[in-house]
Design an enzyme around this catalytic site. Structure first.
Site, short mmCIF file in Angstrom:
data_model
loop_
_atom_site.label_atom_id
_atom_site.label_comp_id
_atom_site.label_asym_id
_atom_site.label_seq_id
_atom_site.Cartn_x
_atom_site.Cartn_y
_atom_site.Cartn_z
N ASP A 1 -10.23 2.89 2.65
CA ASP A 1 -10.51 2.23 3.94
C ASP A 1 -11.13 3.20 4.95
O ASP A 1 -12.12 2.88 5.61
CB ASP A 1 -9.22 1.65 4.54
CG ASP A 1 -8.71 0.46 3.77
OD1 ASP A 1 -9.53 -0.32 3.24
OD2 ASP A 1 -7.48 0.29 3.68
N LYS B 1 0.80 -1.23 0.00
CA LYS B 1 0.00 0.00 0.00
C LYS B 1 0.84 1.28 0.00
O LYS B 1 0.48 2.24 -0.68
CB LYS B 1 -0.94 0.03 1.20
CG LYS B 1 -2.09 -0.95 1.10
CD LYS B 1 -3.02 -0.77 2.29
CE LYS B 1 -4.18 -1.74 2.23
NZ LYS B 1 -5.15 -1.54 3.28
#
Ligand code: ATR
Length: 288
Positions: free
Chosen positions: A107, A71
């Site tokens: 998220d 990420k």
């Protein structure tokens, strides 16, 4: 829907990916929305991420999700970063517009959207976040973009919480959000902060392995009944923390909503269509 010469590919990259629920979620959504797309999971790590991204671009893959351990590095390969991706320094969703890559972090926004769906109003409220890893960073970055009143981050390694606070401070200041980092092992501080908090979020990995007899983040008697308690752990769906919170009379929010809504935002960025939340809940998560 049949696969054709025009079928667009979407992907998940990271390691491990074989357990991921994302392929099922997105393929269900493609079918429901009658979009000629397919979503597959591919193993990738930091060493071969550049090569993997080049290959996805070369093949015209329209969008992909990124998971551990890629990420942060993915953010470096994007041409454009959304605000929350800039703050968190991590990307979990990429949109490929003819080779121009835009990175998002869905998220955090997914987490807060789920709270809203569950009827919570975080405006001006005090939020306690436990954890300072990848998931907590994403939530903290988005928290700094919401109109909350205060964010207190508790972490076992307090320096990591301080770093997150430092990274979100510029945005938090703009909105007059009070922010602080504290030691998770400072039990008195945690107990006291819980007294007047609106929401407690577990964004640590504690709760994933109940069979190992994990230590508790907090004592159940520290949870006032008016507190909302959210857990990002979704396996098991009802963690020990949520079980204890329920027994204390607290409203609880499990980790499924964040998974669902992070996917919903990614899907919308890729396709411009609304993610069929209720269908996915029913068919993928077996809940409605
Ligand atoms: P993720 O990407 O899921 O957030 P991570 O980046 O490895 O995973 O972060 C895990 C988080 O859980 C961290 O905040 C970690 O605390 P440290 O930063 O001190 O390592 C926290 N964590 C893991 N095990 C824990 C435990 N037994 N007690 C308290 N916190 C724990």
């Amino acid at each position: 829907m049949d696969i054709s010469g025009k079928t667009k590919l979407y992907a998940l990259i990271g390691d491990p990916v074989s357990h991921s629920i994302s392929p099922k979620m997105h393929n269900t959504a493609f079918e429901e929305n009658e979009i000629d797309g397919r979503y597959l999971a591919f193993q990738a790590d930091q060493e071969n991420l550049k090569e993997t991204v080049d290959a996805l671009k070369r093949l015209g893959v329209r969008g992909w999700n990124v998971t551990m351990p890629c990420k942060s590095l993915m953010a470096e390969y994007c041409d454009v970063l959304s605000k929350e991706a800039q703050i968190s320094g991590a990307v979990n969703t990429v949109v490929n517009d003819n080779g121009v890559l835009t990175g998002y972090s869905t998220d955090g926004i997914g987490f807060f959207r789920n709270l809203k769906e569950q009827g919570l109003d975080i405006t001006g409220k005090k939020i306690i976040l436990a954890g300072a890893g990848g998931a907590a960073r994403a939530i903290a970055a988005q928290a700094a973009l919401e109109d909350i009143g205060e964010l207190v981050i508790f972490n076992r390694t307090v320096e990591k919480a301080e770093k997150v606070i430092d990274d979100i401070s510029e945005e938090a200041e703009k909105r007059n959000i009070k922010i602080s980092a504290k030691d998770l092992y400072d039990r008195e501080a945690l107990k006291k902060d819980l007294e007047d908090a609106y929401l407690f979020i577990n964004a640590t990995s504690v709760g994933m392995n109940p069979e190992l007899g994990e230590e508790r983040l907090l004592e159940p008697e520290w949870l006032p009944s008016q507190l909302n308690v959210a857990d990002i752990v979704y396996n098991p769906i009802e963690t020990e923390l949520l079980k204890a919170a329920k027994e204390r009379g607290c409203n609880t929010i499990n980790g499924l909503g964040m998974v669902l809504w992070q996917g919903a935002y990614a899907f919308n960025y890729w396709t411009g269509t609304e993610f069929p939340v209720e269908i996915v809940k029913e068919q993928v998560f077996d809940v409605s």
